[in-house]
Scaffold this motif. Sequence first.
Motif, PDB file in Angstrom:
ATOM      1  N   LEU A  18      24.970   5.694 -17.183  1.00  0.00           N
ATOM      2  CA  LEU A  18      25.578   4.820 -16.178  1.00  0.00           C
ATOM      3  C   LEU A  18      25.673   3.428 -16.763  1.00  0.00           C
ATOM      4  CD1 LEU A  18      23.758   5.723 -12.816  1.00  0.00           C
ATOM      5  CD2 LEU A  18      26.168   6.119 -13.332  1.00  0.00           C
ATOM      6  N   ARG A  19      26.650   2.666 -16.284  1.00  0.00           N
ATOM      7  CA  ARG A  19      26.715   1.255 -16.652  1.00  0.00           C
ATOM      8  C   ARG A  19      26.705   0.417 -15.382  1.00  0.00           C
ATOM      9  NH1 ARG A  19      31.121  -2.528 -19.849  1.00  0.00           N
ATOM     10  NH2 ARG A  19      32.299  -2.290 -17.909  1.00  0.00           N
ATOM     11  N   LEU A  20      25.709  -0.415 -15.280  1.00  0.00           N
ATOM     12  CA  LEU A  20      25.601  -1.329 -14.146  1.00  0.00           C
ATOM     13  C   LEU A  20      26.254  -2.655 -14.494  1.00  0.00           C
ATOM     14  CD1 LEU A  20      21.880  -0.765 -13.067  1.00  0.00           C
ATOM     15  CD2 LEU A  20      23.925   0.545 -12.445  1.00  0.00           C
ATOM     16  N   SER A  21      26.845  -3.276 -13.472  1.00  0.00           N
ATOM     17  CA  SER A  21      27.446  -4.598 -13.640  1.00  0.00           C
ATOM     18  C   SER A  21      26.839  -5.556 -12.631  1.00  0.00           C
ATOM     19  CB  SER A  21      28.959  -4.536 -13.418  1.00  0.00           C
ATOM     20  OG  SER A  21      29.584  -3.690 -14.348  1.00  0.00           O
ATOM     21  N   GLY A  35      18.795 -11.104 -16.048  1.00  0.00           N
ATOM     22  CA  GLY A  35      17.953  -9.936 -16.252  1.00  0.00           C
ATOM     23  C   GLY A  35      18.204  -8.841 -15.244  1.00  0.00           C
ATOM     24  N   TRP A  36      17.751  -7.661 -15.609  1.00  0.00           N
ATOM     25  CA  TRP A  36      17.756  -6.504 -14.722  1.00  0.00           C
ATOM     26  C   TRP A  36      16.306  -6.090 -14.452  1.00  0.00           C
ATOM     27  CZ3 TRP A  36      21.885  -4.561 -12.255  1.00  0.00           C
ATOM     28  CH2 TRP A  36      23.153  -4.896 -12.744  1.00  0.00           C
ATOM     29  N   TYR A  37      16.041  -5.823 -13.190  1.00  0.00           N
ATOM     30  CA  TYR A  37      14.743  -5.347 -12.753  1.00  0.00           C
ATOM     31  C   TYR A  37      14.966  -4.093 -11.928  1.00  0.00           C
ATOM     32  CZ  TYR A  37      13.017  -9.958 -14.133  1.00  0.00           C
ATOM     33  OH  TYR A  37      12.686 -11.082 -14.854  1.00  0.00           O
ATOM     34  N   LYS A  64      13.420   0.991 -24.075  1.00  0.00           N
ATOM     35  CA  LYS A  64      13.867   0.626 -25.421  1.00  0.00           C
ATOM     36  C   LYS A  64      14.537   1.815 -26.110  1.00  0.00           C
ATOM     37  CE  LYS A  64      10.660  -3.114 -26.564  1.00  0.00           C
ATOM     38  NZ  LYS A  64       9.471  -3.515 -27.353  1.00  0.00           N
ATOM     39  N   GLY A  65      15.680   1.545 -26.727  1.00  0.00           N
ATOM     40  CA  GLY A  65      16.420   2.595 -27.420  1.00  0.00           C
ATOM     41  C   GLY A  65      17.338   3.394 -26.516  1.00  0.00           C
ATOM     42  N   ARG A  66      17.236   3.213 -25.199  1.00  0.00           N
ATOM     43  CA  ARG A  66      18.084   3.951 -24.254  1.00  0.00           C
ATOM     44  C   ARG A  66      18.998   3.014 -23.465  1.00  0.00           C
ATOM     45  NH1 ARG A  66      15.921   6.598 -20.102  1.00  0.00           N
ATOM     46  NH2 ARG A  66      14.097   5.237 -19.901  1.00  0.00           N
ATOM     47  N   PHE A  67      18.515   1.815 -23.146  1.00  0.00           N
ATOM     48  CA  PHE A  67      19.282   0.860 -22.347  1.00  0.00           C
ATOM     49  C   PHE A  67      19.720  -0.308 -23.219  1.00  0.00           C
ATOM     50  CE2 PHE A  67      17.196   1.736 -17.908  1.00  0.00           C
ATOM     51  CZ  PHE A  67      17.452   3.090 -18.078  1.00  0.00           C
ATOM     52  N   THR A  68      20.874  -0.865 -22.876  1.00  0.00           N
ATOM     53  CA  THR A  68      21.386  -2.039 -23.581  1.00  0.00           C
ATOM     54  C   THR A  68      21.902  -3.058 -22.576  1.00  0.00           C
ATOM     55  OG1 THR A  68      22.067  -0.662 -25.470  1.00  0.00           O
ATOM     56  CG2 THR A  68      22.979  -2.890 -25.327  1.00  0.00           C
ATOM     57  N   ILE A  69      21.388  -4.271 -22.663  1.00  0.00           N
ATOM     58  CA  ILE A  69      21.850  -5.356 -21.795  1.00  0.00           C
ATOM     59  C   ILE A  69      22.833  -6.213 -22.585  1.00  0.00           C
ATOM     60  CG2 ILE A  69      19.929  -6.901 -22.412  1.00  0.00           C
ATOM     61  CD1 ILE A  69      20.012  -7.922 -19.492  1.00  0.00           C
ATOM     62  N   SER A  70      23.863  -6.685 -21.889  1.00  0.00           N
ATOM     63  CA  SER A  70      24.839  -7.569 -22.529  1.00  0.00           C
ATOM     64  C   SER A  70      25.400  -8.517 -21.474  1.00  0.00           C
ATOM     65  CB  SER A  70      25.966  -6.763 -23.178  1.00  0.00           C
ATOM     66  OG  SER A  70      26.661  -6.002 -22.214  1.00  0.00           O
ATOM     67  N   MET A  82      23.045   2.254 -19.538  1.00  0.00           N
ATOM     68  CA  MET A  82      21.870   3.125 -19.477  1.00  0.00           C
ATOM     69  C   MET A  82      22.256   4.508 -19.983  1.00  0.00           C
ATOM     70  SD  MET A  82      20.265   1.952 -15.806  1.00  0.00           S
ATOM     71  CE  MET A  82      21.584   2.722 -14.860  1.00  0.00           C
ATOM     72  N   ASP A  83      21.664   4.906 -21.074  1.00  0.00           N
ATOM     73  CA  ASP A  83      21.912   6.212 -21.681  1.00  0.00           C
ATOM     74  C   ASP A  83      20.639   7.046 -21.654  1.00  0.00           C
ATOM     75  OD1 ASP A  83      23.826   4.410 -24.111  1.00  0.00           O
ATOM     76  OD2 ASP A  83      24.602   5.527 -22.388  1.00  0.00           O
ATOM     77  N   SER A  84      20.808   8.348 -21.850  1.00  0.00           N
ATOM     78  CA  SER A  84      19.667   9.281 -21.876  1.00  0.00           C
ATOM     79  C   SER A  84      18.768   9.069 -20.659  1.00  0.00           C
ATOM     80  CB  SER A  84      18.868   9.091 -23.171  1.00  0.00           C
ATOM     81  OG  SER A  84      19.674   9.298 -24.298  1.00  0.00           O
ATOM     82  N   LEU A  85      19.374   9.008 -19.514  1.00  0.00           N
ATOM     83  CA  LEU A  85      18.625   8.717 -18.290  1.00  0.00           C
ATOM     84  C   LEU A  85      17.630   9.821 -17.966  1.00  0.00           C
ATOM     85  CD1 LEU A  85      21.508   7.146 -16.252  1.00  0.00           C
ATOM     86  CD2 LEU A  85      19.276   6.074 -16.622  1.00  0.00           C
ATOM     87  N   LYS A  86      16.514   9.393 -17.401  1.00  0.00           N
ATOM     88  CA  LYS A  86      15.430  10.300 -17.024  1.00  0.00           C
ATOM     89  C   LYS A  86      15.172  10.187 -15.524  1.00  0.00           C
ATOM     90  CE  LYS A  86      13.112   9.349 -21.445  1.00  0.00           C
ATOM     91  NZ  LYS A  86      11.852   8.852 -22.076  1.00  0.00           N
ATOM     92  N   PRO A  87      14.602  11.222 -14.920  1.00  0.00           N
ATOM     93  CA  PRO A  87      14.294  11.128 -13.476  1.00  0.00           C
ATOM     94  C   PRO A  87      13.420   9.919 -13.144  1.00  0.00           C
ATOM     95  CG  PRO A  87      14.138  13.404 -14.196  1.00  0.00           C
ATOM     96  CD  PRO A  87      14.368  12.581 -15.435  1.00  0.00           C
ATOM     97  N   GLU A  88      12.554   9.523 -14.042  1.00  0.00           N
ATOM     98  CA  GLU A  88      11.689   8.366 -13.782  1.00  0.00           C
ATOM     99  C   GLU A  88      12.434   7.039 -13.822  1.00  0.00           C
ATOM    100  OE1 GLU A  88      11.188  10.824 -16.018  1.00  0.00           O
ATOM    101  OE2 GLU A  88      10.248  10.065 -17.861  1.00  0.00           O
TER     102      GLU A  88
END
Length: 115
Positions: A18-21, A35-37, A64-70, A82-88
């Motif tokens: 997913l990509r959040l904006s 920031g994202w919380y 780390k390694g799964r999400f990228t902020i820009s 957000m890549d390789s998303l997990k239920p958590e």
Amino acid sequence: QVQLVESGGGLVQAGGSLRLSCAASRSILSINTMGWYRQAPGKQRELVATITSGGYTNYADSVKGRFTISRDNAKNTVYLQMDSLKPEDTAVYYCKATRGPIGSWGQGTQVTVSS
């Protein structure tokens, strides 16, 4: 004070993306840190990722390694890929703008990851 509107949340299967904006009501050039919380049910709000006006990024160990902020200063928008998303990773995700001692929050967007 800047108003922030998050979008891009939804329901996705584990392993998906997913990509959040986060769209700001005015220029974010003068905002030190964006920031994202996130906050999961029954848990405290926690930091996911931040990015400074100079482009320096910081991530929670869990993403780390799964999400990228820009950030796109021309569009007054911050993104969270957000890549390789997990239920958590299921939570309400909030955007925050920090300028000196002042912080502004968005209303949040729900992200649900099914197993």
